[in-house]
Design an enzyme around this catalytic site. Sequence first.
Site, PDB file in Angstrom:
ATOM      1  CD  GLU A  77      -2.956   1.276   0.331  1.00 43.89           C
ATOM      2  OE1 GLU A  77      -3.235   2.832   0.255  1.00 43.89           O
ATOM      3  OE2 GLU A  77      -3.174   0.840   0.038  1.00 43.89           O
ATOM      4  CG  HIS A 254     -17.472  -6.301 -17.079  1.00 43.59           C
ATOM      5  ND1 HIS A 254     -17.406  -4.754 -17.770  1.00 43.59           N
ATOM      6  CD2 HIS A 254     -16.631  -6.729 -17.419  1.00 43.59           C
ATOM      7  CE1 HIS A 254     -15.902  -4.666 -18.006  1.00 43.59           C
ATOM      8  NE2 HIS A 254     -15.428  -6.001 -17.906  1.00 43.59           N
TER       9      HIS A 254
END
Length: 350
Positions: A77, A254
């Site tokens: 992160e 999608h």
Amino acid sequence: MVDASSRHLTWLLRLTLLGVFLTILVVLVGAWTRLVDAGLGCPDWPGCYGQAVVPNTEQAFAYYPDHPLEPIKAWVEMFHRYLASGLGLLVLSIVVIAWPLKLNKASPRRISIFLLLVILIQGAFGAFTVTLKLWPQVVTLHLLGGLSVLSLFLWLHLCLRQFAQKPKVIKHTASKCGFLWWVAGTLLVVQLALGGWVSSNYAGIACQGFPTCNTQWWPQMDLSEGFHLTQTVGPNYLHGQLHADARTAIHMVHRVGALLLGVALITLYWRYRELYLMKQALSVVLGIYLLQVIIGIANVLWWLPLWLALMHTAGATALVVSFIVGFWLSQREQHNAHVDATHNAVGLAT
């Protein structure tokens, strides 16, 4: 003064091209962060457990006792945050270097200022991604923001290249965009948003099998829940909160979006097939689109392996880049045709 402007342009061309590649890296590292469940590796922002670097276990526990430290996820992160911060500094440098060009109204300086605004908003979305615990709406907008930054870097670079060649006559809106370009561009943005929505709601393998979904051509779906955009803020959305039918709905939409985008791109290619540069550019767009479809299918059949999921994100960035280059070439060709027609008309009049 001319030499100074030339140096500014040279640096701007280099930095904007660097920005394109660095943005792609940031987008891919962001996808990697999400795929390894490291999005909440640091529960606070902009630091990690109140530190500029990942602290040790004792420091982390003292600062945030309810969120145990996982060092690897925390470093993933923070690596993403460091890269994003570097990108922000790069944009700020571009704005400063481009500022002397303000005296030339034809310069693309305004694009650099808009890019700075967008990346500041993108930074805010990065903070909200953590503080709102991966709220799907924010995660999706964060992805779109990253691709917007990439698009602006690329467009600015192309404008600077043209400005370096014809600094007095450049027009960024030289000709009107064709209707088909608007349709294809809109569908591309919608499909990218749907891809982000699939990812942020962990619906990538909600459908097993292809071309059917869970052995059915049109499976049971909950569209209203799947696209309920006012989900509650507060829960931890790691691994998603939606039930199976809602995730299936997201996945199927999608797929339908990919089909519609393919039809639009093929139509666009057919419309410009007689123009050599456009044909070549749109051939690349279609090739990347086809590869992206294949990767998407493989992700479903192989249960979303990390490397293949990253390739799917890379394919999305490649599709954006190729589409923008194609659109740029269409603008240039239309502008050149307009200039030639004007010159011919003047020649006939004289």
